[in-house]
Design a protein around this motif. Structure first.
Motif, PDB file in Angstrom:
ATOM      1  N   MET A  17      15.716  10.395  52.822  1.00 46.63           N
ATOM      2  CA  MET A  17      16.535  11.219  51.927  1.00 46.63           C
ATOM      3  C   MET A  17      17.439  12.143  52.754  1.00 46.63           C
ATOM      4  N   ARG A  18      18.663  12.335  52.277  1.00 48.59           N
ATOM      5  CA  ARG A  18      19.591  13.231  52.960  1.00 48.59           C
ATOM      6  C   ARG A  18      19.037  14.656  52.955  1.00 48.59           C
ATOM      7  N   LYS A  19      19.141  15.313  54.090  1.00 57.40           N
ATOM      8  CA  LYS A  19      18.704  16.697  54.209  1.00 57.40           C
ATOM      9  C   LYS A  19      19.899  17.636  54.023  1.00 57.40           C
ATOM     10  N   ILE A  20      19.618  18.875  53.683  1.00 62.97           N
ATOM     11  CA  ILE A  20      20.647  19.896  53.554  1.00 62.97           C
ATOM     12  C   ILE A  20      20.437  20.910  54.681  1.00 62.97           C
ATOM     13  N   PHE A  21      21.422  21.046  55.546  1.00 67.09           N
ATOM     14  CA  PHE A  21      21.346  21.998  56.653  1.00 67.09           C
ATOM     15  C   PHE A  21      22.238  23.202  56.350  1.00 67.09           C
ATOM     16  N   VAL A  22      21.669  24.398  56.440  1.00 59.47           N
ATOM     17  CA  VAL A  22      22.422  25.640  56.279  1.00 59.47           C
ATOM     18  C   VAL A  22      22.626  26.218  57.676  1.00 59.47           C
ATOM     19  N   LEU A  23      23.876  26.379  58.094  1.00 56.44           N
ATOM     20  CA  LEU A  23      24.174  26.785  59.467  1.00 56.44           C
ATOM     21  C   LEU A  23      24.330  28.292  59.596  1.00 56.44           C
ATOM     22  N   ASP A  24      23.687  28.842  60.612  1.00 57.60           N
ATOM     23  CA  ASP A  24      23.854  30.256  60.961  1.00 57.60           C
ATOM     24  C   ASP A  24      25.096  30.403  61.844  1.00 57.60           C
ATOM     25  N   THR A  25      25.614  31.621  61.918  1.00 59.40           N
ATOM     26  CA  THR A  25      26.848  31.884  62.683  1.00 59.40           C
ATOM     27  C   THR A  25      26.708  31.499  64.143  1.00 59.40           C
ATOM     28  N   ASN A  26      25.576  31.848  64.748  1.00 64.28           N
ATOM     29  CA  ASN A  26      25.418  31.633  66.192  1.00 64.28           C
ATOM     30  C   ASN A  26      25.459  30.166  66.588  1.00 64.28           C
ATOM     31  N   VAL A  27      25.111  29.261  65.661  1.00 63.91           N
ATOM     32  CA  VAL A  27      25.187  27.828  65.963  1.00 63.91           C
ATOM     33  C   VAL A  27      26.645  27.401  66.132  1.00 63.91           C
ATOM     34  N   LEU A  28      27.507  27.889  65.261  1.00 61.27           N
ATOM     35  CA  LEU A  28      28.936  27.574  65.348  1.00 61.27           C
ATOM     36  C   LEU A  28      29.562  28.185  66.595  1.00 61.27           C
ATOM     37  N   ILE A  29      29.141  29.398  66.965  1.00 64.35           N
ATOM     38  CA  ILE A  29      29.661  30.037  68.170  1.00 64.35           C
ATOM     39  C   ILE A  29      29.204  29.259  69.400  1.00 64.35           C
ATOM     40  N   HIS A  30      27.969  28.787  69.365  1.00 62.56           N
ATOM     41  CA  HIS A  30      27.431  28.003  70.482  1.00 62.56           C
ATOM     42  C   HIS A  30      28.178  26.685  70.647  1.00 62.56           C
ATOM     43  N   ASP A  31      28.469  26.019  69.525  1.00 62.33           N
ATOM     44  CA  ASP A  31      29.167  24.731  69.544  1.00 62.33           C
ATOM     45  C   ASP A  31      30.076  24.641  68.323  1.00 62.33           C
TER      46      ASP A  31
ATOM     47  N   PRO B 241      27.247  29.268  54.396  1.00 63.34           N
ATOM     48  CA  PRO B 241      27.371  30.454  53.543  1.00 63.34           C
ATOM     49  C   PRO B 241      28.669  31.206  53.840  1.00 63.34           C
ATOM     50  N   ILE B 242      29.294  31.753  52.826  1.00 63.61           N
ATOM     51  CA  ILE B 242      30.551  32.470  52.995  1.00 63.61           C
ATOM     52  C   ILE B 242      30.391  33.649  53.955  1.00 63.61           C
ATOM     53  N   PHE B 243      29.173  34.174  54.047  1.00 64.20           N
ATOM     54  CA  PHE B 243      28.910  35.296  54.953  1.00 64.20           C
ATOM     55  C   PHE B 243      29.125  34.885  56.415  1.00 64.20           C
ATOM     56  N   VAL B 244      28.890  33.625  56.716  1.00 67.81           N
ATOM     57  CA  VAL B 244      29.122  33.130  58.080  1.00 67.81           C
ATOM     58  C   VAL B 244      30.611  33.189  58.405  1.00 67.81           C
ATOM     59  N   VAL B 245      31.431  32.822  57.449  1.00 70.29           N
ATOM     60  CA  VAL B 245      32.887  32.879  57.659  1.00 70.29           C
ATOM     61  C   VAL B 245      33.315  34.321  57.937  1.00 70.29           C
ATOM     62  N   GLU B 246      32.725  35.279  57.206  1.00 71.27           N
ATOM     63  CA  GLU B 246      33.043  36.687  57.441  1.00 71.27           C
ATOM     64  C   GLU B 246      32.630  37.115  58.849  1.00 71.27           C
ATOM     65  N   GLU B 247      31.450  36.674  59.284  1.00 76.13           N
ATOM     66  CA  GLU B 247      30.990  37.025  60.632  1.00 76.13           C
ATOM     67  C   GLU B 247      31.889  36.419  61.702  1.00 76.13           C
TER      68      GLU B 247
ATOM     69  N   ASP C 199      22.070  44.713  53.043  1.00 72.66           N
ATOM     70  CA  ASP C 199      23.233  44.988  53.892  1.00 72.66           C
ATOM     71  C   ASP C 199      23.201  44.220  55.208  1.00 72.66           C
ATOM     72  N   VAL C 200      22.104  43.519  55.484  1.00 79.74           N
ATOM     73  CA  VAL C 200      21.969  42.757  56.724  1.00 79.74           C
ATOM     74  C   VAL C 200      22.502  41.347  56.502  1.00 79.74           C
ATOM     75  N   MET C 201      23.415  40.912  57.378  1.00 77.36           N
ATOM     76  CA  MET C 201      24.072  39.618  57.194  1.00 77.36           C
ATOM     77  C   MET C 201      23.085  38.453  57.200  1.00 77.36           C
ATOM     78  N   ASP C 202      22.092  38.493  58.092  1.00 82.05           N
ATOM     79  CA  ASP C 202      21.109  37.412  58.147  1.00 82.05           C
ATOM     80  C   ASP C 202      20.365  37.273  56.826  1.00 82.05           C
ATOM     81  N   ASN C 203      20.071  38.409  56.182  1.00 78.69           N
ATOM     82  CA  ASN C 203      19.358  38.362  54.908  1.00 78.69           C
ATOM     83  C   ASN C 203      20.194  37.714  53.817  1.00 78.69           C
ATOM     84  N   ASN C 204      21.500  37.955  53.849  1.00 81.04           N
ATOM     85  CA  ASN C 204      22.385  37.310  52.877  1.00 81.04           C
ATOM     86  C   ASN C 204      22.450  35.801  53.092  1.00 81.04           C
ATOM     87  N   ILE C 205      22.441  35.384  54.356  1.00 80.22           N
ATOM     88  CA  ILE C 205      22.422  33.947  54.651  1.00 80.22           C
ATOM     89  C   ILE C 205      21.118  33.331  54.139  1.00 80.22           C
ATOM     90  N   ILE C 206      20.022  34.069  54.306  1.00 82.87           N
ATOM     91  CA  ILE C 206      18.727  33.589  53.804  1.00 82.87           C
ATOM     92  C   ILE C 206      18.741  33.492  52.283  1.00 82.87           C
TER      93      ILE C 206
END
Length: 436
Positions: free
Chosen positions: A1-15, A30-36, A96-103
């Motif tokens: 079955m296809r999985k759903i991956f939610v990406l954190d900001t640091n993954v995009l910065i890394h690669d 998450p839209i919050f990642v775009v803001e970060e 108010d914590v960005m990581d919590n909004n991503i969660i």
């Protein structure tokens, strides 16, 4: 079955191109990642990667609606999620914590897809702990991961019979295939062999299927000679102009930076094999950052580059009692050496130069690629670092650019790698590196 991956900001910065590595699955951003990402464009250490991420996302936007989702190559479905049900978060977690909004976005995705695996991908350890404690599946980004404990040393030790040992001592070379007990070794170009016969040891370098004696390892470079066998192997690679990329990995006090600088001074100043030396290191503090430093560019850089001056101080003890700074100043006035932060290397092309990148364990694989692609014709690049001493919060011994490059380029004929293990700085430094 296809999985759903939610990406954190640091993954995009890394690669920045990581989105295209999740073949056959769905990706939620998450839209919050775009803001970060937008905020990180103003951070000196992440500005380049953040802008690359923005360009990648904009390229996807041109293919379709990010709100409805875009079909990408490799059977990937990508979507930017703006829905955020904050009530799904426990009251103990700040809104108010960005990581919590991503969660909370991830919890919403999980609620809408109860029959599918929803996984947060993050390089932030605390983010992974927090998400896991809320019952979410979490993973590190492992696409460019290399197990540091399994990284090859650049040399092997094998037992040989008397005939082969005598043949090597007499002719200076033997065929690798003639060794009976190969122990499953797959030799790489420019690796080294310690040939052992009943306690007697000789060393050779692997070249085109043969193990040959080498002489450059015993060279005196700017008054410095190798103190142990591993340093001899390193010096052989450093002084060989046919080896264009050298990676030196080792703990504190093993001499990796000193060997690199000594060989560079010898090849540029004494032998005139290259036009100039460029020494650079990433600007990442250990512990609390002191903030902006006063003065000119050179004055701002001095605290960061002091380890380089210390090494040149050591090498200059027998050269008219000059200090490292005086030697550097003299060579700079002649255009033979330049010490600068890595920030300024992008966009450059450096022909006929010798580049030393110190503390390379604090670089991402993308940054390493950026540096190597700066090399012009007849340029040599030396990377030094200790993957056990990383100050970059999103890297570790298995995911840093130095380890990644040493593993990925090991089969190239113009690349050499050595892991230095024996400390030579002082007895106390050796004890500390080993026991603390």
């Amino acid at each position: 079955m296809r999985k759903i991956f939610v990406l954190d900001t640091n993954v995009l910065i890394h690669d920045p191109n990581c989105i295209y590595n999740f073949r056959g699955n769905d990706i939620i951003l998450p839209i919050f990642v775009v803001e970060e990402i937008d905020k990180l464009k103003r951070n000196q250490n992440t500005a380049i990667q953040a802008r690359m991420v923005s360009r990648v996302l904009d390229g996807i936007r041109e293919k379709g609606s990010l709100a409805r989702g875009v079909e990408l190559p490799n059977d990937i479905f990508f979507k930017v999620e703006i829905k955020n049900d904050i009530s799904l978060l426990p009251k103990a977690l700040s809104r108010d914590v960005m990581d919590n909004n991503i969660i909370s976005v991830t919890l919403g995705v999980k609620k809408e897809n109860p029959d599918r695996r929803v996984i947060i991908v993050s390089k932030d350890i605390n983010m992974r702990i927090k998400a896991d404690s809320l019952g979410l599946e979490v993973e590190d980004y492992n696409t460019d991961r290399v197990e540091y404990s399994e990284l090859y040393d650049g040399f092997f030790e094998v037992d040989v019979n008397k005939e082969l040992f005598d043949e090597f001592c007499k002719s200076g070379k033997i065929d690798f295939e003639a060794i009976e007990d190969k122990k499953g070794i797959k030799p790489t170009p420019n690796c080294f062999f310690k040939l052992n016969y009943k306690g007697q040891m000789v060393s050779g370098r692997y070249v085109d299927g043969k193990i040959k004696k080498f002489i450059l390892g015993d060279t005196e470079a700017w008054g410095l000679r190798a103190r142990n066998e591993e340093q001899r192997f390193a010096m052989e690679l450093l002084m060989d102009e046919n080896v264009k990329v050298v990676t030196l990995v080792g703990g504190a006090g093993t001499g990796k930076t000193l060997l690199a600088i000594a060989s560079a001074l010898e090849l540029v100043v004494e032998r005139k094999r290259y036009k100039k030396i460029l020494i650079a290191r990433p600007i990442i503090p250990m512990g609390k950052d002191l903030g902006y430093l006063p003065g000119s560019e050179k004055e701002k850089m001095k605290p960061w580059m002091q380890p380089i001056f210390d090494n040149i101080d050591f090498l200059s003890e027998n050269k008219e009692d000059k200090t490292g700074e005086k030697v550097v100043a003299g060579l700079e006035s002649m255009g033979m050496i330049k010490i600068e932060p890595l920030t300024y290397i992008r966009g450059r092309s450096i022909p006929k130069g010798l580049i030393i990148i110190d503390e390379a364990q604090n670089l991402t694989p993308l940054e390493i690629k950026t540096i190597v692609t700066r090399a012009g014709q007849d340029t040599k690049i030396i990377f030094t670092g200790d993957p056990q001493q990383i100050d970059n919060p999103y890297l570790d011994a298995n995911t840093n650019g130095l380890t990644y490059m040493a593993d990925r380029l090991k089969y190239e004929s113009i690349v050499g790698h050595i892991t230095l293990k024996k400390g030579e700085r002082s007895e106390i430094a050796e004890i500390a590196a080993r026991l603390l």
